[in-house]
Design a protein around this motif. Structure first.
Motif, PDB file in Angstrom:
ATOM      1  N   CYS A  39       0.845  -1.211   0.000  1.00 51.08           N
ATOM      2  CA  CYS A  39       0.000   0.000   0.000  1.00 51.08           C
ATOM      3  C   CYS A  39       0.875   1.254   0.000  1.00 51.08           C
ATOM      4  O   CYS A  39       1.868   1.313   0.706  1.00 51.08           O
ATOM      5  CB  CYS A  39      -0.900  -0.021   1.242  1.00 51.08           C
ATOM      6  N   THR A  40       0.503   2.247  -0.830  1.00 48.48           N
ATOM      7  CA  THR A  40       1.345   3.448  -0.953  1.00 48.48           C
ATOM      8  C   THR A  40       1.214   4.392   0.238  1.00 48.48           C
ATOM      9  O   THR A  40       2.069   5.232   0.454  1.00 48.48           O
ATOM     10  CB  THR A  40       0.971   4.254  -2.216  1.00 48.48           C
ATOM     11  N   CYS A  77      -4.515   1.732   3.208  1.00 50.25           N
ATOM     12  CA  CYS A  77      -5.266   2.985   3.062  1.00 50.25           C
ATOM     13  C   CYS A  77      -6.668   2.703   2.525  1.00 50.25           C
ATOM     14  O   CYS A  77      -7.597   3.459   2.778  1.00 50.25           O
ATOM     15  CB  CYS A  77      -4.532   3.960   2.142  1.00 50.25           C
ATOM     16  N   GLY A  78      -6.824   1.617   1.749  1.00 54.68           N
ATOM     17  CA  GLY A  78      -8.151   1.253   1.245  1.00 54.68           C
ATOM     18  C   GLY A  78      -8.659   2.158   0.138  1.00 54.68           C
ATOM     19  O   GLY A  78      -9.843   2.158  -0.167  1.00 54.68           O
ATOM     20  N   CYS A  85      -3.521   4.413  -5.093  1.00 54.20           N
ATOM     21  CA  CYS A  85      -2.904   3.253  -4.468  1.00 54.20           C
ATOM     22  C   CYS A  85      -3.222   2.000  -5.284  1.00 54.20           C
ATOM     23  O   CYS A  85      -4.313   1.441  -5.151  1.00 54.20           O
ATOM     24  CB  CYS A  85      -3.368   3.093  -3.027  1.00 54.20           C
ATOM     25  N   CYS A  88      -4.431  -1.296  -3.213  1.00 53.64           N
ATOM     26  CA  CYS A  88      -5.739  -1.161  -2.570  1.00 53.64           C
ATOM     27  C   CYS A  88      -6.831  -1.066  -3.627  1.00 53.64           C
ATOM     28  O   CYS A  88      -7.928  -1.605  -3.461  1.00 53.64           O
ATOM     29  CB  CYS A  88      -5.776   0.050  -1.650  1.00 53.64           C
TER      30      CYS A  88
HETATM   31 ZN   LIG Z   1      -3.431   1.608  -0.109  1.00 49.94          ZN
END
Ligand SMILES: [Zn+2]
Ligand SMILES: [Zn+2]
Ligand SMILES: [Zn+2]
Length: 470
Positions: A39-40, A77-78, A85, A88
């Motif tokens: 995840c970024t 982060c979703g 991202c 995600c």
């Molecule tokens: Zn993410």
């Protein structure tokens, strides 16, 4: 957060940086990043988890982030957007696919009856009307046609040619841009995007009325025989205006478990969608004081969805795939921005086309909050309550699955055989994002994960497709 497009710093160098910062906790940080799929912009959480026996309430074990290096855990982060991202967004896309597909085929495991597969269902695409001529790429078969060859050569009142004889290539930035920006109705386009949600809701309200009229029933009588549900996704066209792709299904009076009456066919439903779309409108006052009537354009495409491709219909897998793909995009694909603007001047300074800038300025007058997305207020993917399951349910199932794989939980269970263990988490936010070295490690994890998912995708494509030769 911008992800560096350059090659990530080599992993050994990044590991050395991590070791200086976290000491013996460095490998654990790498593991935490790996668990987020790279995840970024993960979120750091600190706090405690308590495992207790469900029957006696006895606390079996506690685990605190303080007790263990590096002193925090990470969670994804979703973000839905592929531009923000990638990992995600990929999870979101798969969830979207599952959610749409389950409404077409059923998913007994997730509480959607398999019988929905035999219910009438259509796939409809509703677009906005024209707000002025834009450059376009028209492909007929193998050939790319000229952009705007029609009629005699003419000029608009601003001295701009109304013709374009180009055959625009795929990535041509002019596609979607106005031939004459002064003729183009940017105000109406921005207002249209802003009113899109209201227009959709009104369409859904009118649909039962149209279906009832086709069956010569009152709306009330219709409700005792048929219920309607849908999933929809909004997608930006190159001109910066949203359009909608939607799956609309008919159920019986008590929802997905019951079948609708026999007269309620996909053909009748398709006809009702066409009629409702032609009828509905929303009247909005533009920022110039002009009264604008927001309605669907003439390009309305409605077709039945079937398990197999036939008679101009579309297949279930294709539909679920389209919707899932569009659900991870945003205004960026039409030259907009993927985050909110704070000052009007940001529009002047943004690295966007003239068309996008004008549309953003008009959208700013409608509502500054949605200027970056040309007036559109978000909610890319929405669905009726009875369509299938929710994103929340899918996320919950995934979290539960992961929890089962947690070695700590396995140890706790071993200590209290035979009793149900409940986990209470008291975790709080302690920041977000990654340092440069962590970002490099996340990037290398993403590269590997993409390789894995590409292999999986290649495998899936080899599976026989509906409608293809046996
Ligand atoms: Zn993410
Ligand atoms: Zn052109
Ligand atoms: Zn003009």
């Amino acid at each position: 957060m911008l992800v560096a497009a350059s090659r990530p710093a080599s992993t050994p160098a990044s590991l050395a940086v991590l070791t200086r910062r976290y000491g013996a906790g460095a490998p654990r940080v790498v593991e935490l990043i790996r668990r987020t799929g790279g995840c970024t912009s993960p979120i750091r959480l600190v706090g405690e988890s308590i495992a207790a026996s469900a029957s006696s309430g006895e606390v079996l074990a506690r685990r605190s982030t303080d007790a263990e290096a590096p002193g925090f855990v990470l969670t994804e982060c979703g973000n839905r957007r592929a531009s923000r991202c990638p990992p995600c967004s990929e999870i979101y896309r798969r969830d979207a696919y599952f959610l749409v597909a389950a409404g077409l085929t059923g998913s007994e495991a997730k509480g959607v009856p398999a019988s929905v597969a035999s219910h009438p269902v259509v796939f409809a695409t509703l677009t906005a009307p024209s707000f002025g001529a834009v450059h376009r790429r028209v492909v007929r078969g193998e050939r790319v046609l000229r952009c705007r060859p029609a009629g005699q050569v003419g000029q608009c009142e601003h001295g701009v040619s109304t013709q374009c004889l180009q055959r625009h290539a795929g990535g041509d930035l002019r596609i979607g841009q106005a031939l004459c920006p002064d003729c183009y109705d940017y105000e109406a386009a921005a207002v249209w995007n802003a009113a899109f949600g209201s227009l959709w809701r009104r369409t859904v309200t009118y649909l039962p009325r149209e279906l009832a009229a086709l069956a010569r029933l009152s709306v009330r009588a219709l409700r005792s025989q048929v219920r309607m549900t849908y999933a929809k996704v909004a997608e930006f066209q190159a001109r910066g205006v949203v359009h909608v792709h939607t799956v609309i299904r008919l159920d019986g009076p008590d929802g997905p478990e019951t079948a609708p009456t026999a007269w309620a066919t996909a053909q009748r439903l398709a006809e009702a969608v066409g009629r409702a779309a032609a009828r509905v409108s929303v009247t909005v006052q533009g920022s110039s004081g002009r009264e604008l009537i927001v309605r669907w354009g003439e390009q309305i495409d409605v077709r039945p969805i079937s398990p197999e491709l036939q008679n101009g219909g579309v297949s279930q897998t294709a539909v679920a795939g389209y919707i899932a793909k569009y659900a991870t995009k945003d205004a960026q694909i039409a030259g907009g921005l993927d985050r909110r603007l704070r000052y009007l001047r940001q529009i002047e300074l943004a690295d966007v086309t003239d068309h996008a800038r004008r549309l953003m300025s008009s959208a700013w007058s409608v509502s500054p909050r949605w200027a970056h997305s040309f007036g559109f207020r978000g909610h890319f993917l929405t669905k009726g309550r009875r369509y299938s399951m929710t994103f929340r349910a899918l996320r919950g199932a995934r979290a539960a699955f992961r929890e089962q794989a947690d070695p700590w939980l396995a140890q706790v269970r071993a200590k209290a055989p035979g009793s149900d263990v409940v986990i209470v988490r008291a975790l709080r936010y302690a920041g977000s994002g990654l340092s440069a070295a962590e970002q490099a490690i996340a990037a290398s994890i993403r590269v590997n994960e993409v390789a894995v998912s590409n292999r999986t995708a290649a495998w899936a494509l080899r599976a026989p497709r509906p409608g293809s030769a046996p």
